[in-house]
Design a protein around this motif. Sequence first.
Motif, mmCIF file in Angstrom:
data_model
loop_
_atom_site.group_PDB
_atom_site.id
_atom_site.type_symbol
_atom_site.label_atom_id
_atom_site.label_comp_id
_atom_site.label_asym_id
_atom_site.label_seq_id
_atom_site.Cartn_x
_atom_site.Cartn_y
_atom_site.Cartn_z
ATOM 1 N N SER A 16 0.816 -1.214 0.000
ATOM 2 C CA SER A 16 0.000 0.000 0.000
ATOM 3 C C SER A 16 0.851 1.267 0.000
ATOM 4 O O SER A 16 2.028 1.256 0.385
ATOM 5 N N TYR A 133 -1.955 -0.765 7.883
ATOM 6 C CA TYR A 133 -1.784 -0.303 6.502
ATOM 7 C C TYR A 133 -1.509 -1.452 5.518
ATOM 8 O O TYR A 133 -1.365 -1.212 4.323
ATOM 9 N N LYS A 135 -2.362 -5.346 3.814
ATOM 10 C CA LYS A 135 -3.281 -6.447 3.626
ATOM 11 C C LYS A 135 -2.717 -7.676 4.329
ATOM 12 O O LYS A 135 -1.504 -7.831 4.424
ATOM 13 N N LEU A 200 -6.212 -0.680 5.853
ATOM 14 C CA LEU A 200 -6.571 -1.861 5.068
ATOM 15 C C LEU A 200 -6.906 -3.076 5.920
ATOM 16 O O LEU A 200 -7.534 -4.010 5.451
#
Length: 404
Positions: A16, A133, A135, A200
């Motif tokens: 990200s 932040y 996944k 996220l």
Amino acid sequence: MKKLFFSYLDSFQGLSREVWWLALITLINRAGTMVIPFLSLYLTQDLGFTLESVGVIMSCFGLGSLIGSWLGGKLTDRYGYYKVMVVSLIATGILFIGIQFLSDYRLLCIGILVLMIAADAFRPASFVALSAYSKPENKTRSVTLIRLAINLGFSAGPALGGIIIATMGYPGLFWVDGSTCILASLLLLVVLHPKKAKVLDNIRNDAPKSAYTDMPYWLFIVAMVVFSFTFVQYFSTVPLYYNEVHYLSEYQIGLLLGMNGFLIFAFEMPLIKFMETRPWSKITHISFGMFLVGVSFAIFNFSSWAGILVVGMLLMTLGEMIAFPFSNAFAMDRAKRGNQGEYMALYTMAFSVAHVFAHNSGMLSVARFGYDVTWYGVAFICLLGILLLLLLKRVLKKSVRTVL
């Protein structure tokens, strides 16, 4: 070569924007931490302290780190990771600039203690931010990217630090270190403000398990304390060994330590992507990395050839590249069971506990028994850490069978 290059770039895909910003902030911050590798030399050569006194000061370094990690976890669970990171960076910058004006032994002990409380409050907060932040499937590589930033900064820091010592003396290190911390805080304020940053993986646990009652996690933490006990010798007794036995200058020591950061920058991300494809558990990866670090100390006694220092650094670096990302990922996975700040605080405290005892123990061992005995002792401690991890692996397998 072209295929290898694109494979290297592919290992960075899917992370990200916020993780990249956090990596840049970490890079700026770590580029200034050139004081740490030279701290033992600064205290002995510039201020004239004995090895025993330096060991006590470095224990204050570790105690401050321990308190800061615990406090950072508590504050993160209460106020959120963003506020803790900002305040920590600003306070650390101011304190780093101020520490150079202390020369009294007792004041230095207090100053180092307070400095590390402020500095290491950042660590559990940054881990929780990183988890938010990232996944779930990218967490190990996200950790690796942050480590890449740390080590890129660390590769430049010692080399630059050696140059600054040669031209400006030790005070220049403290000014640069403090300034980079403040610069990192300003960037954090601009790019990772909660109104801009995208979360996220917002983990909510309605019945959180306390990290302090998670017995398998405690076994993992003890293993990390043991590992850290050996690893931190590269930042206290090993630089002295380079200087006193092999007669390396500060500049040469900076280059050798800088090689560690450069190798991690160049190879860790593709190495971790490859290792993730192996049918090994995170615990097995950590054990293998710990084994390589132990060997890196033992081989110091095999030859008086200066090149053995490079071989040792290569082995330590490879072990570090494998052990740290997977241990960090294991801790973040386990943290989903409870309050994340609490879990990640314990993880960072494992390294802080090592700082409390390892520097002082290493210095005392060198002073009383010499370097050869010390290096064999450190290698043996690595072996104990591996045995603890093997026990943890059995406990985890047994708990899975019990649930099924």
